[in-house]
Write a protein that holds these residues in place. Structure first.
Motif, PDB file in Angstrom:
ATOM      1  N   LYS A  33      72.177 -47.966 -12.874  1.00 32.90           N
ATOM      2  CA  LYS A  33      72.094 -46.398 -13.122  1.00 32.90           C
ATOM      3  C   LYS A  33      70.922 -45.798 -13.333  1.00 32.90           C
ATOM      4  N   LYS A  34      70.258 -45.120 -12.614  1.00 39.33           N
ATOM      5  CA  LYS A  34      69.044 -44.206 -12.890  1.00 39.33           C
ATOM      6  C   LYS A  34      69.347 -43.098 -13.541  1.00 39.33           C
ATOM      7  N   GLU A  35      68.312 -42.617 -14.500  1.00 36.40           N
ATOM      8  CA  GLU A  35      68.600 -41.221 -14.954  1.00 36.40           C
ATOM      9  C   GLU A  35      68.541 -39.930 -13.945  1.00 36.40           C
ATOM     10  N   LEU A  36      69.150 -39.147 -14.407  1.00 29.74           N
ATOM     11  CA  LEU A  36      69.186 -37.959 -13.200  1.00 29.74           C
ATOM     12  C   LEU A  36      68.909 -36.523 -14.123  1.00 29.74           C
ATOM     13  N   VAL A  37      68.018 -35.741 -13.484  1.00 33.20           N
ATOM     14  CA  VAL A  37      67.769 -34.443 -14.025  1.00 33.20           C
ATOM     15  C   VAL A  37      68.534 -33.447 -12.901  1.00 33.20           C
ATOM     16  N   LEU A  38      69.323 -32.608 -13.577  1.00 33.22           N
ATOM     17  CA  LEU A  38      69.784 -31.457 -12.776  1.00 33.22           C
ATOM     18  C   LEU A  38      68.907 -30.272 -13.157  1.00 33.22           C
TER      19      LEU A  38
ATOM     20  N   LEU B 152      58.667 -36.234 -14.114  1.00 29.50           N
ATOM     21  CA  LEU B 152      60.032 -36.987 -13.526  1.00 29.50           C
ATOM     22  C   LEU B 152      59.697 -38.117 -12.614  1.00 29.50           C
ATOM     23  N   VAL B 153      59.016 -37.981 -11.766  1.00 26.25           N
ATOM     24  CA  VAL B 153      58.614 -38.792 -10.516  1.00 26.25           C
ATOM     25  C   VAL B 153      57.901 -40.026 -11.112  1.00 26.25           C
ATOM     26  N   ARG B 154      57.098 -39.697 -11.907  1.00 23.50           N
ATOM     27  CA  ARG B 154      56.140 -40.738 -12.601  1.00 23.50           C
ATOM     28  C   ARG B 154      56.955 -41.745 -13.605  1.00 23.50           C
ATOM     29  N   MET B 155      58.196 -41.029 -14.138  1.00 23.61           N
ATOM     30  CA  MET B 155      58.901 -41.646 -14.895  1.00 23.61           C
ATOM     31  C   MET B 155      60.089 -42.478 -14.294  1.00 23.61           C
TER      32      MET B 155
ATOM     33  N   GLN C 288      65.862 -43.736 -26.235  1.00 26.84           N
ATOM     34  CA  GLN C 288      64.210 -43.912 -25.848  1.00 26.84           C
ATOM     35  C   GLN C 288      63.899 -43.228 -24.839  1.00 26.84           C
ATOM     36  N   LYS C 289      64.680 -43.367 -23.752  1.00 25.18           N
ATOM     37  CA  LYS C 289      64.024 -42.803 -22.358  1.00 25.18           C
ATOM     38  C   LYS C 289      64.084 -41.033 -22.635  1.00 25.18           C
ATOM     39  N   LEU C 290      65.191 -40.479 -23.381  1.00 19.78           N
ATOM     40  CA  LEU C 290      65.040 -39.240 -23.752  1.00 19.78           C
ATOM     41  C   LEU C 290      63.811 -38.499 -24.569  1.00 19.78           C
ATOM     42  N   GLN C 291      63.487 -39.495 -25.575  1.00 16.52           N
ATOM     43  CA  GLN C 291      62.355 -39.191 -26.289  1.00 16.52           C
ATOM     44  C   GLN C 291      60.891 -39.564 -25.469  1.00 16.52           C
ATOM     45  N   GLU C 292      60.952 -40.359 -24.507  1.00 13.87           N
ATOM     46  CA  GLU C 292      59.960 -40.332 -23.629  1.00 13.87           C
ATOM     47  C   GLU C 292      59.633 -39.340 -22.699  1.00 13.87           C
TER      48      GLU C 292
ATOM     49  N   LEU D  19      60.789 -36.313 -23.405  1.00 13.96           N
ATOM     50  CA  LEU D  19      60.593 -35.004 -24.196  1.00 13.96           C
ATOM     51  C   LEU D  19      58.857 -34.903 -24.411  1.00 13.96           C
ATOM     52  N   GLY D  20      58.479 -36.259 -24.799  1.00 12.50           N
ATOM     53  CA  GLY D  20      57.043 -36.332 -25.000  1.00 12.50           C
ATOM     54  C   GLY D  20      56.016 -36.263 -24.074  1.00 12.50           C
ATOM     55  N   SER D  21      56.771 -36.643 -22.915  1.00  9.31           N
ATOM     56  CA  SER D  21      55.843 -36.504 -21.516  1.00  9.31           C
ATOM     57  C   SER D  21      55.838 -35.066 -21.079  1.00  9.31           C
ATOM     58  N   LEU D  22      56.934 -34.296 -21.400  1.00 11.09           N
ATOM     59  CA  LEU D  22      56.911 -32.872 -21.001  1.00 11.09           C
ATOM     60  C   LEU D  22      55.722 -32.164 -21.757  1.00 11.09           C
TER      61      LEU D  22
END
Length: 131
Positions: A4-9, A26-29, A79-83, A85-88
């Motif tokens: 299952k991959k993460e999804l952003v609406l 988002l694409v890079r991640m 972990q992915k959420l923190q990554e 937010l940090g990337s943004l």
């Protein structure tokens, strides 16, 4: 079993240069993006996220207007959420205060209902008053 991959609406009432930067992060991640159009604000969050048991339904009448950008995240671990937010922040993307995770509780809400709830929470946390 498929991973299952993460999804952003991603909802935005109007396009901006920051959209391209955000989508690049988002694409890079490796995070899937689903653009949500203004006419989709009366659809259920679960349907927009593609969750089983939620079908997309076209509501009669005009879709309610959401006046600001919104990110609704699905399938993120801590972990992915923190990554993300940090990337943004690192990409200097202007803050998007209207963010939420898809939950069992809010999946049955329309996008507009979710917006109203997170707007209210944001105002309580920041001491702002609504327009």
């Amino acid at each position: 079993m498929a991973v299952k991959k993460e999804l952003v609406l991603y909802y935005t009432p109007e396009k901006s240069d920051a959209d391209r930067l955000l989508k690049g992060v988002l694409v890079r991640m490796g995070i899937r993006i689903r653009n949500i159009a203004p006419e989709q604000t009366s659809e259920k969050v679960g349907a927009l996220a593609g969750l089983p048991g939620y079908e997309e339904q076209k509501e009669e009448g005009e879709a309610p207007v959401i006046p600001e950008k919104m990110l609704v995240l699905h399938g993120f671990g801590q972990q992915k959420l923190q990554e993300l937010l940090g990337s943004l922040r690192k990409a200097k993307i202007p803050p998007i205060p209207m963010k939420a995770m898809v939950t069992e509780h809010n999946a049955g809400w329309t996008l507009y209902e979710l917006y109203q709830e997170i707007r209210k929470e944001h105002e309580m946390m920041t001491g702002q008053k609504g327009e």
